[in-house]
Structures are given as structure tokens and as C-alpha cells.
Design an enzyme around this catalytic site. Structure first.
Site, mmCIF file in Angstrom:
data_model
loop_
_atom_site.group_PDB
_atom_site.id
_atom_site.type_symbol
_atom_site.label_atom_id
_atom_site.label_comp_id
_atom_site.label_asym_id
_atom_site.label_seq_id
_atom_site.Cartn_x
_atom_site.Cartn_y
_atom_site.Cartn_z
ATOM 1 N N LYS A 50 0.838 -1.208 0.000
ATOM 2 C CA LYS A 50 0.000 0.000 0.000
ATOM 3 C C LYS A 50 0.871 1.255 0.000
ATOM 4 C CE LYS A 50 -3.671 -2.544 2.254
ATOM 5 N NZ LYS A 50 -4.372 -2.941 3.472
ATOM 6 N N GLN A 94 -4.797 -1.846 9.640
ATOM 7 C CA GLN A 94 -4.574 -3.146 9.003
ATOM 8 C C GLN A 94 -5.083 -4.276 9.900
ATOM 9 O OE1 GLN A 94 -3.264 -3.583 5.845
ATOM 10 N NE2 GLN A 94 -3.776 -5.750 6.120
ATOM 11 N N ASP A 117 -11.106 2.120 3.677
ATOM 12 C CA ASP A 117 -11.440 0.703 3.509
ATOM 13 C C ASP A 117 -12.946 0.523 3.283
ATOM 14 O OD1 ASP A 117 -9.236 -0.941 3.453
ATOM 15 O OD2 ASP A 117 -9.050 -1.077 5.639
#
Ligand code: NAP
Length: 297
Positions: A50, A94, A117
Site C-alpha cells: 500500500k 490493518q 477501507d
């Protein structure tokens, strides 16, 4: 006849180009902040990817690598600080989080406007009601992949195998918004093959290697394989990966996404676009402080 391969990299490249162009038009550089706890090797490598993609498209950002011993209270304090920081456009934590930390409490603490997200209940609600949302990256990436290859969705019968909150359910919302007729199957679905054979667009997201076999696919269907399972290790010590779709499906389907190299690259590319979308909305909403202080009539 063998199905056309719907490869992810060219479609992901187009998505990254769009993110780069839109980011460059903003007054301030968007920033993606990623919080990672502990040193789980899979999490370390996902976060590194990422970070690399963010740099590639000209985004700023920080990886907040915290020790595994970080408490939930400390994590929530950091999220609160980043929520309030106007330089931060996108914020993600995460997963998985170490045991003892309540993941849903943590995810719900991320500002919905920075939730790149797309997991926050506010974004889920926005998605289902058609309001501007930050969509979850894998489902949105699937739609972008289908669009890139010109697969029509309006009026098409779409069957999704899998009903998770991160793939199956949000993908159903996105396909409905594109006027597909959507059915979601899951582990309790009866006569699964009869159902999947009706699909013009079949999406496999069950996490069961090679479980969609040719008999389950209508000749001429477009098949999207979201599944990725580790099925062993190569002689060189690398993970061997398999999708949910049996390779023989290529003999029946019109088009098929490969694994790896199909949906996977779309997910991270969509994350970059989501960060830019969040930045566009946040920066458009900014007003000079002197105006913000004027009471509304
Ligand atoms: P998940 O949370 O485990 O959900 C799996 C879903 O599949 C569940 O709804 C389950 O039904 C259903 N299912 C399992 N076995 C089934 C069967 N035999 N028949 C019908 N339905 C069945 O998984 P997920 O997080 O959605 O991920 C799915 C797959 O996509 C995994 O392989 C994952 O690694 C992959 N993935 C890939 C990406 C990417 O970027 N490419 C991103 C996310 C996920 P129940 O609800 O009834 O249990």
C-alpha cells in the site's frame, strides 16, 4: 474454446492513473495513513504494498507501525488524533488486530469521511442508500475491472457466492446500483450449482480453492474469481495460490479473471482512488477559519 482472461494489471493501471491525475489537481497532496500493530508477515507485506502504490501515484502518508503490545486505548487515541488532523485524507487500520483488541470498536472509531477501507457502518449505509460513500476496495475494484473490459451489468443476472461484509454484501450493493439482478449464495444455499448456472456474471468469493467447477457455470458467462487461498509452497519457497474457480471453467466461460493477477491488483488500486476521493471531499468541504467562525443565520 478458452475464456478470455480479464487480467487485473491493465485495469489496475488505469485506476492508478486516474488516482494520480485527480490527486495532482487537488490544492493539497492527499495523505494515506495506515496503522499496523505487530509484525505479522502478511500484514507487513500488505502494508508495504500500500505504501509503495501510494508513492507511485503521488500520495503522501505515514505507516504507523506500533508494537503488538499497544493497548486498545492507545490505538483509539491515535485514531482520534488522525481523524482530527486535516492533513490526513485516508486512514485505515490493518487487520487482523492482536487478540484482546475489539476490531469493530476500532474500525468504528475511524472517521467515516477518512474510512478508505469502506468498512464503517456509515459508509455501509451510504452504499446501500446510494449516497456518496467510500466503497470497500475489493468490491469496487471488481466493478472497475468489469467496466474496464466492457462487461455489461445492467439487466444482467449476477450471482455472488459468499456473503461477507467485505466482499459479498457490498458487491451486491454495487451491482444493484448498476442495475444487475443480484443473488447472493452462501454455505447454506441449496442447489448451488443450479443457481450459479443461471448467472450471466458469476462472482466467486467463498475462499474455497477450485470449488466452482465447469458444471456450475453457464456457457458464455463472465466469471470473476475473488478467492485467494494458499495451497502449498513452490520449490522456490514461494506461496502457491489458488482461486475459487477451477481452471477447467476456462473451457465454458466467455471470460474469466486469473488468480493471481485478477482482482488482487484492483483492491490496492481502488484504495488509492478512495484516498483521493476522500481528499477531494474533505478539501472541498474546507472553509477559511474566519468564515467557519461566523455563526449561521
Ligand atoms: P469469508 O469472510 O470467509 O466469507 C466466505 C463466504 O463464502 C461466506 O459467506 C460463506 O458462507 C461462503 N461459503 C463458504 N463456503 C461455501 C460453500 N461451500 N458454498 C457456498 N458458500 C460458501 O471470506 P471473504 O473475506 O469474503 O473472502 C473470500 C475470498 O476472497 C477469500 O479467499 C479471500 O482470501 C479472498 N479475498 C480476496 C481479496 C482480493 O483482494 N483479491 C480481498 C478480500 C478477500 P457463510 O456466510 O454461510 O459462512
Amino acid at each position: 474454446m478458452s475464456a478470455a482472461l480479464l487480467a487485473g494489471p491493465p485495469a489496475a493501471g488505469a485506476l492508478l492513473d486516474e488516482a494520480r491525475t485527480r490527486a495532482a489537481q487537488l490544492p493539497r497532496r492527499p495523505e494515506l495513513h495506515v496503522i499496523r500493530l505487530g509484525e505479522d508477515p502478511a500484514s507487513v507485506s500488505y502494508v508495504a504494498l500500500k505504501e509503495k502504490k501510494a508513492l507511485e501515484v503521488g500520495l503522501g502518508g505515514v505507516v504507523h507501525a506500533l508494537p503488538e503490545t499497544t493497548t486498545q486505548a492507545e490505538l483509539l487515541t491515535l485514531i482520534e488524533r488522525l481523524n482530527a488532523d486535516p492533513a490526513v485524507s485516508g486512514l485505515l487500520v490493518q487487520l487482523p488486530l492482536p487478540t484482546g483488541i475489539d476490531s469493530s470498536r476500532v474500525l468504528n472509531a475511524v472517521s467515516p469521511d477518512k474510512d478508505v477501507d469502506g468498512f464503517h457502518p456509515v459508509n455501509v449505509g451510504r452504499l446501500w442508500t446510494g449516497a456518496p460513500a467510500l466503497p470497500p476496495c475489493t468490491p469496487a475494484g471488481v466493478i472497475r475491472l468489469l467496466d474496464f473490459y466492457g462487461v455489461p451489468l445492467s439487466g444482467q443476472r449476477a450471482v455472488i457466492v459468499g456473503r461477507s461484509n467485505i466482499v459479498g454484501k457490498p458487491l451486491a450493493a454495487l451491482l444493484l446500483a448498476r442495475d444487475a439482478t443480484v443473488t447472493i449464495a452462501h454455505s447454506r444455499t441449496r442447489e448451488l450449482a443450479a443457481l450459479t448456472r443461471q448467472a450471466d456474471v458469476l462472482i466467486a468469493a467463498a475462499g474455497r480453492p477450485h470449488f466452482i467447477t465447469p458444471e456450475m457455470v453457464r456457457p458464455g458467462a463472465v466469471v470473476v474469481d475473488v478467492g485467494i487461498s494458499r495451497v502449498g509452497t513452490s520449490a522456490a519457497g514461494r506461496a502457491r495460490l489458488a482461486g475459487d474457480v477451477h481452471p477447467d471453467v476456462a473451457q465454458v466461460a466467455d471470460a474469466l479473471t486469473p488468480v493471481p493477477g485478477g482482482v488482487g491488483p484492483m483492491t490496492v488500486a481502488q484504495l488509492m482512488l478512495n484516498t483521493v476521493l476522500a481528499a477531494e471531499r474533505l478539501q472541498a468541504g474546507e472553509v477559511p477559519q474566519e468564515l467557519a467562525d461566523v455563526p449561521l443565520p
